[in-house]
Design an enzyme around this catalytic site. Structure first.
Site, PDB file in Angstrom:
ATOM      1  N   TYR A  18       4.712  25.599  24.330  1.00 48.95           N
ATOM      2  CA  TYR A  18       5.979  25.239  23.802  1.00 48.95           C
ATOM      3  C   TYR A  18       7.166  26.170  24.470  1.00 48.95           C
ATOM      4  O   TYR A  18       7.961  25.573  25.010  1.00 48.95           O
ATOM      5  CB  TYR A  18       5.858  25.256  22.212  1.00 48.95           C
ATOM      6  CG  TYR A  18       7.354  25.034  21.709  1.00 48.95           C
ATOM      7  CD1 TYR A  18       7.952  23.697  21.739  1.00 48.95           C
ATOM      8  CD2 TYR A  18       8.132  26.078  21.167  1.00 48.95           C
ATOM      9  CE1 TYR A  18       9.170  23.663  21.038  1.00 48.95           C
ATOM     10  CE2 TYR A  18       9.299  25.944  20.428  1.00 48.95           C
ATOM     11  CZ  TYR A  18       9.996  24.773  20.531  1.00 48.95           C
ATOM     12  OH  TYR A  18      11.258  24.369  20.051  1.00 48.95           O
ATOM     13  N   LYS A  38      -2.304  26.697  34.868  1.00 49.01           N
ATOM     14  CA  LYS A  38      -2.915  27.275  33.647  1.00 49.01           C
ATOM     15  C   LYS A  38      -4.367  27.228  34.233  1.00 49.01           C
ATOM     16  O   LYS A  38      -4.993  26.242  34.801  1.00 49.01           O
ATOM     17  CB  LYS A  38      -2.860  26.408  32.378  1.00 49.01           C
ATOM     18  CG  LYS A  38      -3.596  27.241  31.422  1.00 49.01           C
ATOM     19  CD  LYS A  38      -2.935  26.590  29.878  1.00 49.01           C
ATOM     20  CE  LYS A  38      -3.834  27.405  28.790  1.00 49.01           C
ATOM     21  NZ  LYS A  38      -3.160  26.947  27.403  1.00 49.01           N
ATOM     22  N   SER A 119      -4.648  31.524  28.377  1.00 53.79           N
ATOM     23  CA  SER A 119      -5.608  30.976  27.421  1.00 53.79           C
ATOM     24  C   SER A 119      -5.507  32.023  26.115  1.00 53.79           C
ATOM     25  O   SER A 119      -5.837  33.119  26.335  1.00 53.79           O
ATOM     26  CB  SER A 119      -6.773  30.526  27.641  1.00 53.79           C
ATOM     27  OG  SER A 119      -6.837  29.701  28.897  1.00 53.79           O
ATOM     28  N   GLY A 120      -5.093  31.468  24.864  1.00 60.30           N
ATOM     29  CA  GLY A 120      -5.318  32.402  23.831  1.00 60.30           C
ATOM     30  C   GLY A 120      -4.495  33.952  23.950  1.00 60.30           C
ATOM     31  O   GLY A 120      -3.428  33.849  24.554  1.00 60.30           O
ATOM     32  N   ASN A 180       9.008  33.394  19.015  1.00 61.90           N
ATOM     33  CA  ASN A 180       9.156  31.824  18.635  1.00 61.90           C
ATOM     34  C   ASN A 180       9.157  31.681  17.214  1.00 61.90           C
ATOM     35  O   ASN A 180       8.697  32.448  16.428  1.00 61.90           O
ATOM     36  CB  ASN A 180       7.840  31.139  19.250  1.00 61.90           C
ATOM     37  CG  ASN A 180       7.759  29.763  19.109  1.00 61.90           C
ATOM     38  OD1 ASN A 180       8.945  28.940  19.268  1.00 61.90           O
ATOM     39  ND2 ASN A 180       6.700  28.903  18.990  1.00 61.90           N
TER      40      ASN A 180
END
Length: 228
Positions: A18, A38, A119-120, A180
């Site tokens: 996001y 990614k 990732s993660g 966030n």
């Protein structure tokens, strides 16, 4: 030569994708040619023909407005919503560093500003059986500096400080934090941010309000964080 940065998070579901989409939107709106990459995406749905939809890439395109082809945005796409190392064990197609590097460099040839999403969290295992690849190995291989995305809510002090301290101990450059799911006037969240700044010495680059459609950050400042 393109300028790049890596986006990692304090864990899964803190809003990396996001926030990354908002970063690319800001770059695009400021007149910059922005691209996304990614290494591996997990937890993706299938099209009617059985092919996997790279969900994070789709989301980034929709929010940011970039026109980059989906097939260029991620070389490894998995169905199972687990870490890439386990997804590839279940589905095959394990991640290879050379493939990731080549894909990333191809994107860098076409775009002036490239944002790579992890990732993660920072300790995410990317491949384990065929060869040992951790997220930090990809960051170091590509020579990238990082931004950390964190949820502003309860528990973030511990998560942010441990993430940043691990990265520093492993000589991974960290440029700042983006929080966030922020809520104006929330005393706990405001204190969380102050405590994270105090313990890490890092600046808060932006506070993204819950559901925000824009990044409250100057485009020139954002662009200055990217490095060749």
């Amino acid at each position: 030569m393109s300028k790049k940065i890596f986006i990692t998070g304090t864990g899964t579901d803190v809003g990396k994708t996001y926030v990354t989409a908002l970063l690319l939107k800001k770059l695009k709106e400021s007149g910059r040619k922005a691209g996304y990459f990614k290494a591996a995406m997990s937890g993706n749905e299938r099209r009617e023909d059985g092919t996997l939809i790279p969900g994070d890439a789709v989301h980034v395109k929709q929010i940011s407005g970039i026109t980059q082809p989906l097939e260029q945005m991620c070389p490894y796409v998995y169905e199972h919503a687990v870490s890439p190392h386990l997804a590839s064990r279940l589905e095959g197609h394990p991640v290879g560093l050379e493939v990731v590097e080549q894909g990333f460099l191809e994107v860098c040839k076409e775009f002036d500003y490239v944002t790579m999403e992890g990732s993660g969290g920072i300790l995410c295992p990317i491949c384990f059986d065929e060869e040992k690849i951790w997220l930090e190995d990809i960051i170091k291989r590509l020579g990238l500096s990082c931004l950390v995305v964190a949820d502003a809510g309860l528990g973030t002090i511990n998560n942010v400080v441990l993430t940043v301290e691990y990265m520093r101990a492993h000589k991974i450059p960290v440029k700042g934090i983006i929080f966030n799911r922020c809520h104006k006037g929330n005393v706990m969240e405001e204190d969380n941010i102050k405590m994270c700044q105090y313990r890490t010495g890092l600046v808060t680059l932006a506070c993204v309000e819950d559901g925000a459609a824009e990044l409250a950050m100057d485009g020139e400042l954002l662009a200055s964080l990217y490095e060749e």
